[in-house]
Design a protein around this motif. Sequence first.
Motif, PDB file in Angstrom:
ATOM      1  N   MET A  27      33.457  27.177  38.773  1.00 23.64           N
ATOM      2  CA  MET A  27      33.992  29.142  39.436  1.00 23.64           C
ATOM      3  C   MET A  27      34.796  28.870  40.132  1.00 23.64           C
ATOM      4  O   MET A  27      35.936  30.005  40.442  1.00 23.64           O
ATOM      5  N   TYR A  30      38.100  28.405  39.478  1.00 24.82           N
ATOM      6  CA  TYR A  30      38.476  29.279  38.313  1.00 24.82           C
ATOM      7  C   TYR A  30      39.026  30.328  39.901  1.00 24.82           C
ATOM      8  O   TYR A  30      40.499  30.619  39.033  1.00 24.82           O
ATOM      9  N   PRO A  77      31.677  24.534  31.862  1.00 18.78           N
ATOM     10  CA  PRO A  77      32.508  25.004  31.605  1.00 18.78           C
ATOM     11  C   PRO A  77      33.249  24.968  32.361  1.00 18.78           C
ATOM     12  O   PRO A  77      33.118  25.076  33.976  1.00 18.78           O
ATOM     13  N   THR A  79      36.601  27.176  31.905  1.00 25.89           N
ATOM     14  CA  THR A  79      37.655  28.817  32.302  1.00 25.89           C
ATOM     15  C   THR A  79      36.102  30.221  32.139  1.00 25.89           C
ATOM     16  O   THR A  79      35.884  30.247  30.947  1.00 25.89           O
ATOM     17  N   TRP A  80      36.724  31.117  31.976  1.00 28.21           N
ATOM     18  CA  TRP A  80      36.243  32.620  31.953  1.00 28.21           C
ATOM     19  C   TRP A  80      37.387  33.344  31.076  1.00 28.21           C
ATOM     20  O   TRP A  80      38.737  33.151  32.050  1.00 28.21           O
ATOM     21  N   ASP A  81      36.983  34.249  31.107  1.00 32.85           N
ATOM     22  CA  ASP A  81      38.339  35.154  30.405  1.00 32.85           C
ATOM     23  C   ASP A  81      38.585  35.908  31.606  1.00 32.85           C
ATOM     24  O   ASP A  81      39.680  36.453  31.175  1.00 32.85           O
ATOM     25  N   SER A  82      37.639  36.386  32.137  1.00 33.24           N
ATOM     26  CA  SER A  82      37.908  37.601  33.458  1.00 33.24           C
ATOM     27  C   SER A  82      37.170  37.055  34.897  1.00 33.24           C
ATOM     28  O   SER A  82      36.425  36.157  34.466  1.00 33.24           O
ATOM     29  N   ALA A  85      34.365  38.674  33.451  1.00 29.86           N
ATOM     30  CA  ALA A  85      32.875  37.280  32.401  1.00 29.86           C
ATOM     31  C   ALA A  85      32.474  36.084  33.793  1.00 29.86           C
ATOM     32  O   ALA A  85      31.669  35.793  34.068  1.00 29.86           O
ATOM     33  N   ALA A  86      33.306  35.603  34.497  1.00 31.10           N
ATOM     34  CA  ALA A  86      32.902  34.724  35.512  1.00 31.10           C
ATOM     35  C   ALA A  86      31.552  34.851  36.034  1.00 31.10           C
ATOM     36  O   ALA A  86      30.709  33.930  36.161  1.00 31.10           O
ATOM     37  N   ALA A  89      28.379  35.383  34.018  1.00 29.53           N
ATOM     38  CA  ALA A  89      28.209  34.169  33.774  1.00 29.53           C
ATOM     39  C   ALA A  89      27.107  33.688  34.816  1.00 29.53           C
ATOM     40  O   ALA A  89      26.057  33.731  34.399  1.00 29.53           O
TER      41      ALA A  89
END
Length: 168
Positions: A27, A30, A77, A79-82, A85-86, A89
């Motif tokens: 994260m 990211y 994971p 990557t995340w959508d935004s 979102a991260a 999660a």
Amino acid sequence: MIKKIVQDALNTQMLREMYSSNLYLAMAAYYHSKNLNGFANWMRVQAQEEMDHALKFFDYVLERGGNVKIGQVDSVPETWDSPLAAFEAALRHEESVTQWINELADLVMKERDHATAILLQWFITEQVEEEATTGEIVERIKLAGESSSGLFMLDNELKARVFVPSAK
Ligand code: FEO
């Protein structure tokens, strides 16, 4: 000497803490890729905290004369959508960790392992704090909404976080 059933459960939780560390490091990467360096710093510090948690289990199993088993850590994971979102999660993950710690506490109660129960008290308190802090940041990202200045203000705040190892 620690009972095998407790030792195995602690080794499993140690691996989950290592997974948590990798998850938050992913994260951090990211957020870095999104130029949110304060968020990236916060996650990097969180990754260090999780490795600190793993080492707490490592040290404890050895101290009780048990065997440490370093198993395979699942991949995380990438990557995340935004940005929201991260963090959501991360909050969901912390809720799962709380559940696992509670299950461990149930097990050691059943096994009448009072020493391990004391170790787990630390983790139970820590999880209350982790869920609260992560949840608060999720809410603040939601408040910032579409405003990039709100998000950058929060990002600036998160730059200040530093890693403090837990007392042994
Ligand atoms: Fe070590 Fe965030 O649980």
